[in-house]
Scaffold this motif. Structure first.
Motif, PDB file in Angstrom:
ATOM      1  N   PHE A  88      51.537  53.186 -10.258  1.00 16.88           N
ATOM      2  CA  PHE A  88      51.675  53.203 -11.718  1.00 16.88           C
ATOM      3  C   PHE A  88      51.890  51.770 -12.218  1.00 16.88           C
ATOM      4  O   PHE A  88      52.427  50.950 -11.466  1.00 16.88           O
ATOM      5  CB  PHE A  88      52.876  54.063 -12.111  1.00 16.88           C
ATOM      6  N   PRO A  89      51.505  51.466 -13.458  1.00 18.15           N
ATOM      7  CA  PRO A  89      50.815  52.355 -14.387  1.00 18.15           C
ATOM      8  C   PRO A  89      49.325  52.450 -14.052  1.00 18.15           C
ATOM      9  O   PRO A  89      48.766  51.540 -13.470  1.00 18.15           O
ATOM     10  CB  PRO A  89      51.001  51.657 -15.740  1.00 18.15           C
ATOM     11  N   GLU A 137      54.283  57.067 -15.181  1.00 17.78           N
ATOM     12  CA  GLU A 137      54.959  57.885 -14.170  1.00 17.78           C
ATOM     13  C   GLU A 137      54.198  59.208 -14.107  1.00 17.78           C
ATOM     14  O   GLU A 137      53.383  59.500 -15.000  1.00 17.78           O
ATOM     15  CB  GLU A 137      56.406  58.150 -14.592  1.00 17.78           C
ATOM     16  N   HIS A 138      54.473  60.030 -13.095  1.00 18.35           N
ATOM     17  CA  HIS A 138      53.786  61.313 -12.990  1.00 18.35           C
ATOM     18  C   HIS A 138      54.001  62.142 -14.260  1.00 18.35           C
ATOM     19  O   HIS A 138      55.137  62.265 -14.748  1.00 18.35           O
ATOM     20  CB  HIS A 138      54.292  62.104 -11.777  1.00 18.35           C
ATOM     21  N   LEU A 139      52.925  62.671 -14.786  1.00 13.91           N
ATOM     22  CA  LEU A 139      52.922  63.569 -15.942  1.00 13.91           C
ATOM     23  C   LEU A 139      53.395  62.914 -17.246  1.00 13.91           C
ATOM     24  O   LEU A 139      53.605  63.609 -18.229  1.00 13.91           O
ATOM     25  CB  LEU A 139      53.768  64.831 -15.668  1.00 13.91           C
ATOM     26  N   ASN A 155      55.293  67.377 -24.819  1.00 13.57           N
ATOM     27  CA  ASN A 155      56.689  67.085 -24.483  1.00 13.57           C
ATOM     28  C   ASN A 155      56.879  66.426 -23.134  1.00 13.57           C
ATOM     29  O   ASN A 155      57.979  66.034 -22.788  1.00 13.57           O
ATOM     30  CB  ASN A 155      57.508  68.394 -24.493  1.00 13.57           C
ATOM     31  N   GLU A 156      55.792  66.315 -22.360  1.00 14.88           N
ATOM     32  CA  GLU A 156      55.947  65.732 -21.023  1.00 14.88           C
ATOM     33  C   GLU A 156      56.285  64.262 -21.084  1.00 14.88           C
ATOM     34  O   GLU A 156      56.766  63.698 -20.131  1.00 14.88           O
ATOM     35  CB  GLU A 156      54.666  65.918 -20.182  1.00 14.88           C
ATOM     36  N   LYS A 157      55.951  63.610 -22.204  1.00 16.61           N
ATOM     37  CA  LYS A 157      56.142  62.147 -22.310  1.00 16.61           C
ATOM     38  C   LYS A 157      57.580  61.740 -22.054  1.00 16.61           C
ATOM     39  O   LYS A 157      58.489  62.403 -22.460  1.00 16.61           O
ATOM     40  CB  LYS A 157      55.756  61.682 -23.710  1.00 16.61           C
TER      41      LYS A 157
END
Ligand code: KG4
Ligand code: ZN
Length: 353
Positions: free
Chosen positions: A129-130, A148-150, A351-353
């Motif tokens: 990442f990124p 990051e993941h998701l 909302n995953e952010k």
């Protein structure tokens, strides 16, 4: 962790078993292409009805190929949206029923997140990442940054058509079969990409948004002019027009992806979705990385297995592993009834952010 994935967002009925997000134990896709070729595109009601008889046999085959019994599966993942609602419901209710009966977690998945994580299938190297991903298919055309993941941060999107949609519509104008992407790419091999200088919608120097509707109209204008001149479209005209159109699309996609990669100083850059199967797009990306002298440690990912670019269930089972790892308590074996799976999943994606 072995996850059974189910995907029915459009015209593919698919099921797959993936271990720990990356190892594909089986991936089965029942395609409706022949059915939709007759209408030159997908008729939602026809697609949904066709999923019904295919769903259970496709799941059974995926389990058989993985040499697993249903009870040996640890969780069920299913595409909840976006997509054709009538098609999504077939896979979603099947997944819900299986999760309840088996008392295993149900993991609803965002279709585009699945496309992004398809790039990690059958790989084992470290994910850095990124990274920035261009998700480009019939229904989506977006650029995402993941730190990051998701952690999906949308950098840009199409203001009108997705590139795949433009490929499909231009194929119709040129009298080529559905789906348009592979058909255009095939005839373009015999054409001259410099023959017609189609417009590139840059939308401003710094913009990471896309627009392909003007390009589609420009092809229509050329086709009409050729008819007026010759009374028909010759094979050479079709090949030149296809090659020039493909070049215009790839040029814009690659330049915006590379602009984003520089701006966010990424370690990896990815192509995902149906259009990422396009050979010219891959070639142009690799050559521009050389020309623009990117850091040689930059990792480029696109799937070598073309069936992981277009809709499939391995990508759904793959990304579901990361959803589950992030928040295992969130996924119940007995989920509340979601009257509209799309609404549910769209909220969770944001909302995953
Ligand atoms: O990911 P996908 O199977 O479905 C959606 O989520 O939309 O993508 C299908 C799209 C179609 O528009 C198809 O024409 C395009 O991907 N496509 C291609 C190629 N293979 C599929 N476009 C350009 N070149 C290809 N080789
Ligand atoms: Zn898709």
């Amino acid at each position: 962790m072995k996850i059974l994935g189910i995907e029915t967002s459009c015209d593919e009925t698919a099921a797959a078993v993936v271990e720990n997000g990356r190892k594909v134990l089986s991936s089965v896709i029942s395609s409706q292409i022949a059915l939709h070729a007759k209408t030159g595109g997908v008729v939602p009601e026809v697609a949904a009805r066709e999923h019904v008889p295919q769903m259970i046999p496709v799941i059974e085959e995926a389990l058989k190929k993985a040499d697993l019994k249903l009870e040996e599966i640890d969780a069920i993942a299913v595409t909840a949206g976006p997509g054709l609602l009538s098609s999504l419901i077939i896979g979603f209710t099947t997944g819900m029923g299986l999760a309840k009966a088996l008392e295993k977690p149900l993991i609803p998945v965002h279709h585009v997140a699945g496309h992004m994580y398809a790039n990690f299938l059958q790989t084992s190297d470290e994910i850095q990442f990124p990274f920035v991903t261009l998700t480009v298919s019939g229904g989506h055309n977006e650029l995402y940054l993941l730190r990051e993941h998701l952690g999906f941060e949308k950098l840009g999107e199409t203001l009108d058509d997705a590139a795949g949609e433009a490929f499909d519509k231009v194929a119709v104008l040129l009298g080529l079969p559905y789906p348009g992407g592979p058909a255009i790419s095939k005839v373009a091999k015999n054409g001259d990409q410099m023959k017609i200088r189609f417009p590139r919608a840059r939308l401003g120097k710094e913009s990471l948004d896309f627009s392909f509707s003007g390009l589609k109209t420009a092809v229509l204008v050329e086709v009409k002019a050729e008819f007026a001149r010759e009374g028909k479209l010759s094979d050479q005209f079709i090949a030149d027009c296809a090659a020039s159109f493909q070049e215009a699309v790839c040029d814009v996609l690659v330049s915006k992806l590379l602009f984003a990669a520089k701006k966010y100083k990424v370690c990896e850059l990815h192509l995902a979705g149906g259009v990422s199967a396009n050979k010219r797009l891959r070639e142009l990306l690799m050559s521009q990385i050389q020309v623009q002298k990117f850091n040689e440690n930059l990792k480029v990912r696109f799937s070598q297995e073309l069936s992981y670019c277009t809709d499939n269930a391995a990508m759904i089972a793959g990304v579901a592993y990361y959803y589950f790892q992030k928040n295992p308590g969130k996924y119940s074996a007995n989920p509340a009834f979601f009257p509209n799976p799309q609404l549910h999943i769209l909220n969770t994606f944001e909302n995953e952010k």
